[in-house]
Design a protein around this motif. Structure first.
Motif, short mmCIF file in Angstrom:
data_model
loop_
_atom_site.label_atom_id
_atom_site.label_comp_id
_atom_site.label_asym_id
_atom_site.label_seq_id
_atom_site.Cartn_x
_atom_site.Cartn_y
_atom_site.Cartn_z
N VAL A 58 14.62 5.78 -9.01
CA VAL A 58 13.86 7.03 -9.15
C VAL A 58 12.41 6.72 -9.54
O VAL A 58 11.47 7.32 -9.00
N ALA A 59 12.21 5.78 -10.45
CA ALA A 59 10.85 5.39 -10.84
C ALA A 59 10.11 4.81 -9.64
O ALA A 59 8.93 5.11 -9.42
N THR A 60 10.80 3.99 -8.86
CA THR A 60 10.18 3.41 -7.67
C THR A 60 9.80 4.50 -6.67
O THR A 60 8.70 4.49 -6.11
N ALA A 61 10.69 5.45 -6.44
CA ALA A 61 10.42 6.53 -5.50
C ALA A 61 9.23 7.37 -5.96
O ALA A 61 8.32 7.67 -5.17
N GLY A 62 9.21 7.76 -7.22
CA GLY A 62 8.10 8.56 -7.74
C GLY A 62 6.78 7.82 -7.66
O GLY A 62 5.76 8.38 -7.24
N ASN A 63 6.78 6.54 -8.04
CA ASN A 63 5.57 5.75 -8.01
C ASN A 63 5.10 5.49 -6.59
O ASN A 63 3.90 5.50 -6.30
N THR A 64 6.03 5.29 -5.67
CA THR A 64 5.67 5.08 -4.27
C THR A 64 5.06 6.35 -3.67
O THR A 64 4.05 6.29 -2.95
N GLY A 101 -4.40 -6.30 5.83
CA GLY A 101 -3.77 -5.12 6.41
C GLY A 101 -2.84 -4.45 5.42
O GLY A 101 -3.02 -4.56 4.20
N PRO A 102 -1.80 -3.77 5.91
CA PRO A 102 -0.87 -3.06 5.03
C PRO A 102 -0.19 -3.95 3.99
O PRO A 102 0.22 -3.48 2.93
N LYS A 103 -0.10 -5.26 4.25
CA LYS A 103 0.53 -6.17 3.28
C LYS A 103 -0.22 -6.19 1.95
O LYS A 103 0.35 -6.54 0.93
N ALA A 104 -1.47 -5.80 1.96
CA ALA A 104 -2.23 -5.74 0.72
C ALA A 104 -1.60 -4.75 -0.26
O ALA A 104 -1.73 -4.89 -1.47
N CYS A 105 -0.87 -3.78 0.27
CA CYS A 105 -0.23 -2.77 -0.58
C CYS A 105 0.92 -3.35 -1.40
O CYS A 105 1.44 -2.67 -2.30
N LEU A 106 1.34 -4.58 -1.12
CA LEU A 106 2.30 -5.24 -2.00
C LEU A 106 1.73 -5.38 -3.40
O LEU A 106 2.46 -5.44 -4.37
N LEU A 107 0.41 -5.41 -3.50
CA LEU A 107 -0.26 -5.55 -4.79
C LEU A 107 -0.43 -4.21 -5.51
O LEU A 107 -1.09 -4.14 -6.54
N SER A 108 0.17 -3.17 -4.98
CA SER A 108 0.04 -1.84 -5.59
C SER A 108 0.66 -1.78 -6.98
O SER A 108 0.42 -0.84 -7.72
N ALA A 136 6.33 0.42 -1.71
CA ALA A 136 7.67 0.58 -2.28
C ALA A 136 8.23 -0.78 -2.71
O ALA A 136 8.82 -0.89 -3.79
N ILE A 137 8.05 -1.80 -1.89
CA ILE A 137 8.55 -3.14 -2.24
C ILE A 137 7.86 -3.66 -3.51
O ILE A 137 8.52 -4.13 -4.44
N GLY A 138 6.55 -3.54 -3.56
CA GLY A 138 5.81 -4.01 -4.73
C GLY A 138 6.17 -3.25 -6.00
O GLY A 138 6.37 -3.83 -7.06
#
Length: 156
Positions: A58-64, A101-108, A136-138
């Motif tokens: 749930v925390a992951t979903a909300g944060n994503t 590219g979008p992989k930078a969002c792993l650092l979110s 979401a993965i990050g």
């Protein structure tokens, strides 16, 4: 004013509202507002240790989803930021982000930089769905690591 603050505190009381409060706090903390969701997750799990996986998810979903809002805010702010497009630092960071590219969002998941990074990804018009997946993965990795560390490595 005090009555309003008391009612807000009562509304956000974790034992009574649990996962919905965690979702809300995680969502808001992913926007550009300075709020951390880890204490809410930790508090909920200290009170209800059996909710480990639902709480982390749930925390992951909300944060994503909050990161997705940042992406859209960045996407909409593209023209406003054009006036800063010529600074040396700005160009270097944008080149790096465009290369990743979008992989930078792993650092979110990074404190202070992660949420603005999601907005910059939108501003650069990086593909939304891959960005959302990497966010979401990050964020899942952050919540899982932080929760395991707080509950099992430093249990007191």
């Amino acid at each position: 004013m005090q009555a309003w603050l008391d009612s807000l505190t009562a509304l956000l009381a974790l034992p009574q509202y649990g996962l919905s409060t965690l979702f809300f706090v995680s969502f808001v903390s992913a926007t550009l507002l300075p709020l951390g969701s880890e204490p809410a997750l930790f508090g909920l799990l200290k009170l209800n240790p059996e909710m480990f996986w639902p709480a982390v998810l749930v925390a992951t979903a909300g944060n994503t989803l909050g990161g997705a809002v940042d992406w859209w805010m960045g996407y909409g702010a593209h023209k406003v930021a054009d006036k800063y497009a010529h600074s040396k630092h700005h160009v270097r960071v944008l080149t790096w982000l465009e290369k990743l590219g979008p992989k930078a969002c792993l650092l979110s998941w990074l404190p202070l930089f992660g949420d603005p990074l999601c907005a910059v990804a939108g501003w650069l018009k990086l593909s939304f769905w891959p960005c959302l997946l990497y966010m979401a993965i990050g964020k899942f990795a952050r919540y899982l690591t932080m929760t395991v560390a707080l509950l099992y490595i430093w249990p007191n």
